[in-house]
Design an enzyme around this catalytic site. Structure first.
Site, PDB file in Angstrom:
ATOM      1  CB  VAL A  15     -93.619   4.713  87.926  1.00 40.65           C
ATOM      2  CG1 VAL A  15     -93.302   3.227  87.797  1.00 40.65           C
ATOM      3  CG2 VAL A  15     -92.722   5.525  87.001  1.00 40.65           C
ATOM      4  CE  LYS A 207     -81.919   6.615  84.160  1.00 40.75           C
ATOM      5  NZ  LYS A 207     -82.618   7.348  83.073  1.00 40.75           N
TER       6      LYS A 207
END
Length: 429
Positions: A15, A207
């Site tokens: 990332v 999440k």
């Protein structure tokens, strides 16, 4: 155009490298949308010598990433290290204490320490943003926090882990067993060498706890997420689900109930008519249902350098514009504290799979356990010739309390003819 927004980037993995490439590739467009340039001025990672495919020589290298928060001339620290504690948390705390904005993709840290960090950010009047922490490049955080802010969200659910979705949809498409597809996912880089974080549902639970807080205005309660992964799903389960008109997906599901906050990660049978049944590969999808906006579907790539970097840079653009508010859509002090709801009180249909010895009377014992627990059977299917020599018995229940199904499984626990643990999957209706 005003002075550039100066960034210190901690973590140069997949990332982090994607963030560098995105800021390089779309520099002019980003500057026009942000109202000023966004520039990386310092970077840090564990291995300075590693070739990451991007030119890092133009940036100041910081050996101790914890020192990035104190650097002069830095406006925002981007944390892409990972981990709920350790260096990532130290850097996050120091960044906010130094009065600098924090952007992170670290869902584990937010699930465990997000409220602490948000409180500190509010006290210091600095930005704390984390769009990339849930569902990669899909703007579901922004959608719930801003786009649906006027709505009372009734429930939020969806596919939150691309590794599990890749495994299940590949098993479905090719008729292969779990272990075989998991090994392939590891070889392709979709799954880690130790895949438990994904396949046991922990990543999805992190999440979901964040989404539930945003959706319902409650404090994050990661320990309150009931979590079951996909480790024990068989190719035979996939086949039975298909014959019944369903596809198996690992779903996160959260809703506010009269007795508290319901949060669960669990494999479900999803009707083929539902949009989530058609989310395949490593894609993610989240459904939110609001009392005025109706059903919203967010779908896209939930991981990878491009999508996650896109979400990180979107947060940076907001900060450059001066557009940020409370991290969880309202001040931490306004977030409610709800007890975990009793899952046994929920009503629904279920799929139960037993692998049993091929003996007379086994079906009668299973049916008796269902009857004595108050479970009504909609259909019962028996298949022979399992790889271990046993017989597969699959049951679909009528709608009823989940507590009754759990009691039926308990009644059968330890039966001498039972091979392994029964498999329970809820049906998304």
């Amino acid at each position: 155009m005003t002075e550039a927004l100066k960034i210190a980037l901690a973590g140069l993995g997949t990332v982090g490298g994607g963030v560098v490439r995105l800021l390089d590739t779309n520099a002019d467009l980003i500057a026009r949308r942000a109202g000023r340039p966004i520039e990386i001025v310092a970077v840090s990672a564990r291995d300075r010598a590693k070739d990451r495919g991007v030119d890092l020589s133009r940036f100041r290298w910081i050996d101790d990433m914890g020192e990035m928060a104190a650097l002069d001339g830095v406006d925002v620290v981007v944390e892409l290290i990972g981990g709920s504690d350790g260096p990532a948390l130290t850097l996050a705390r120091r960044t906010i204490a130094a009065g600098k904005a924090l952007v992170t993709a670290n869902k584990a840290m937010i699930a465990h320490h997000g409220l602490e960090l948000a409180s500190a950010a509010e006290a210091g009047n600095v930005a704390f943003k984390y769009e990339a922490a849930v569902a990669g490049g899909i703007p579901v955080i922004k959608g719930l926090r801003e786009g649906a802010a006027a709505n009372r969200i009734q429930q939020v659910y969806g596919i939150l882990n691309g590794t599990c979705n890749y495994i299940l949809s590949t098993m479905e498409a090719e008729g292969r067993d779990f272990a075989d597809v998991l090994a392939e996912a590891q070889a392709l880089g979709y799954a880690e060498a130790d895949p438990g974080f994904d396949i046991d549902g922990v990543d999805a639970a992190h999440k979901l706890s964040i989404l539930a807080s945003l959706a319902f205005g409650t404090r994050i309660d990661f320990p309150g997420v009931g979590t079951t992964g996909i480790r024990h799903v068989l190719a035979a389960d996939i086949a039975e689900a298909a014959a019944l008109g369903f596809r198996i997906r690992l779903l996160g599901h959260a809703e506010m109930r009269a007795d508290g906050l319901f949060q669960r990660i669990h494999p479900h049978l999803v009707p083929v008519s539902h949009p989530l049944a058609h989310v395949t590969g490593s894609l993610n999808a989240v459904v939110a249902e609001g009392n005025f906006v109706g059903r919203l579907l967010f779908q896209g790539r939930g991981a990878g350098d491009g999508p996650t970097a896109s979400a990180v840079v979107a947060d940076l653009i907001d900060i450059a514009r001066g557009e940020y508010g409370p991290a969880f859509a309202m001040p931490v002090a306004a977030l409610g504290e709800q007890p975990p709801a009793d899952p046994g009180a929920r009503e629904g249909r279920a799929y139960l799979r037993f692998t049993v010895d091929d003996k007379v009377g086994v079906l009668a014992e299973i049916a008796a356990a269902m009857r004595d627990s108050g479970v009504s059977i909609e259909s019962l299917i028996q298949r022979g010739a399992m790889p271990d020599g046993g017989v597969l018995v699959a049951i679909v229940t009528h709608k009823g309390p989940e507590r009754a199904v759990a009691q039926a499984i308990e009644r059968l626990d330890g039966a001498p003819w039972l091979r392994g643990q029964p498999m329970l999957m809820h049906i998304l209706d």
